[in-house]
Motif scaffolding. Sequence first.
Motif: not given
Length: 438
Positions: A54, A165, A424
């Motif tokens: 990420r 995430t 996400d």
Amino acid sequence: MSSDADTVIRTFSELVDELPQRETGEYLVDSIQPGHVVRPESVDQLAEVIRGVRADRLAAVPWGGGTQMGVGNPPARYDVGIDLSAINDVLRYDADDMTMSVQAGCRLADLNQMLGEHRQVLPVDAALPERATIGGLTAVGSSGPRRLGYGPLRDLIIGMSVMSTDGVVTKGGGQVVKNVTGFDMMRLHHGALGSLGIIVSMNLKIIPKPQSERTVIALFDSLDDADQAAREVLQSQLGVTALVVTNPEATREATDSARSNWAISVRCEAPPSAVVRQAERVQEYVASNAQDVTTEDSTDASQERWNRIGKALEQRPAQEDVSIRLGSTASKLRATAGSVAHTLAGAEDVRLTLDYGSGLLYTRFPARAVNESEFQVVFDQLSGAGDHITVSTAPANLKQSIQDVFGATPAGFSALESLKETFDPDRILSPGRTIGKL
Ligand SMILES: Cc1cc2nc3c(=O)[nH]c(=O)nc-3n(C[C@H](O)[C@H](O)[C@H](O)COP(=O)(O)OP(=O)(O)OC[C@H]3O[C@@H](n4cnc5c(N)ncnc54)[C@H](O)[C@@H]3O)c2cc1C
């Protein structure tokens, strides 16, 4: 695990050299090769990977056993494969309660071997159980023919842990069978292809292992006759656990028979004292109009028969075959199969498997039978033949020639878009792969 304000986030490029890595050429998705494939060995390491991906704004695709990676739209981006097969501990097994908690990378065959020692089983099928993982099974959200007897995997899930995430694990459900908390979360991730989070572990219901089984096979001259027999068995009170009809090409593949017939295969699972009588009753039901009726009269022979039937449904190399799954209902399967046969009348080697327990029609034909524009026409026509459609396998160029391998965008799609945005926001998890190319 909880969110920790002191966690130092390292980018993926900073930590990749410390991670166990795999050969990237074995992790293609729709012909796209990722830059890296990592195989985290703990949940903490998985969290580091996700946070690093990420931080670098990369795109990651989770992998279980890799047996159903053909399901899904081609990824919009694919930089990192995350192989979850090392996150595979059995966290808890309570044989008396008939529940277990397992990590996502546990393989179905390994679990069932362990459960078998206590005469218990997780009653789901998989094309390749020695490779298929619990996480992958859940993320695909398919069912096999034994859904008729035991329901879908979804109904066996009583709890789930999923990593978001930012590397935080969220839990839904619990360890006990009577539990509804977090139910919706579990439904969300079932069938989401890992696009909303990485499944880390599951709590599952298990059942006593059926003691013996038989399979009745009857051959027919026509789809109409096979369909009539199938529906009569389905409407009976015989409690069979799987029932499929195969067209002549699929029958030959499943039986090695030189004969060319439509066939019905009916699975009976029960204690030894009951199973023989059950198979005899099924024989009586299917006998009228049948050209031939036989019974696999041992448990091993019956299981082998279903392994062969399952092979016709499993994924093949995308360059070789196109596989399409159409959702229908048992009462409409005959008409759906008729439409498909009409659409594909010019193609050779078309294999049809009608799963009456799930109301699904599986179609498989050689990829060389169609070019891109022909595939568009076939896809449009087949979309109209069933209630819903999924292209499970196809070469990347054919997939790219259609709008969405999952067919028309469903009503309520904006809710799915909001979920993706919530779970996400940076679109790092399997971007573009799931329904509506989310
Ligand atoms: C004959 C037959 C019978 C079947 N019967 C059943 C059945 O009864 N019940 C059933 O549920 N399925 C059934 N299936 C479907 C199928 O076997 C499984 O879904 C498959 O084995 C997936 O496991 P895998 O580990 O290989 O997944 P993979 O192919 O590795 O992954 C599949 C998808 O899940 C994603 N993914 C993998 N692991 C995770 C994770 N931990 N978190 C998030 N996303 C992840 C991947 O990105 C990919 O999109 C059947 C299939 C066939 C052909």
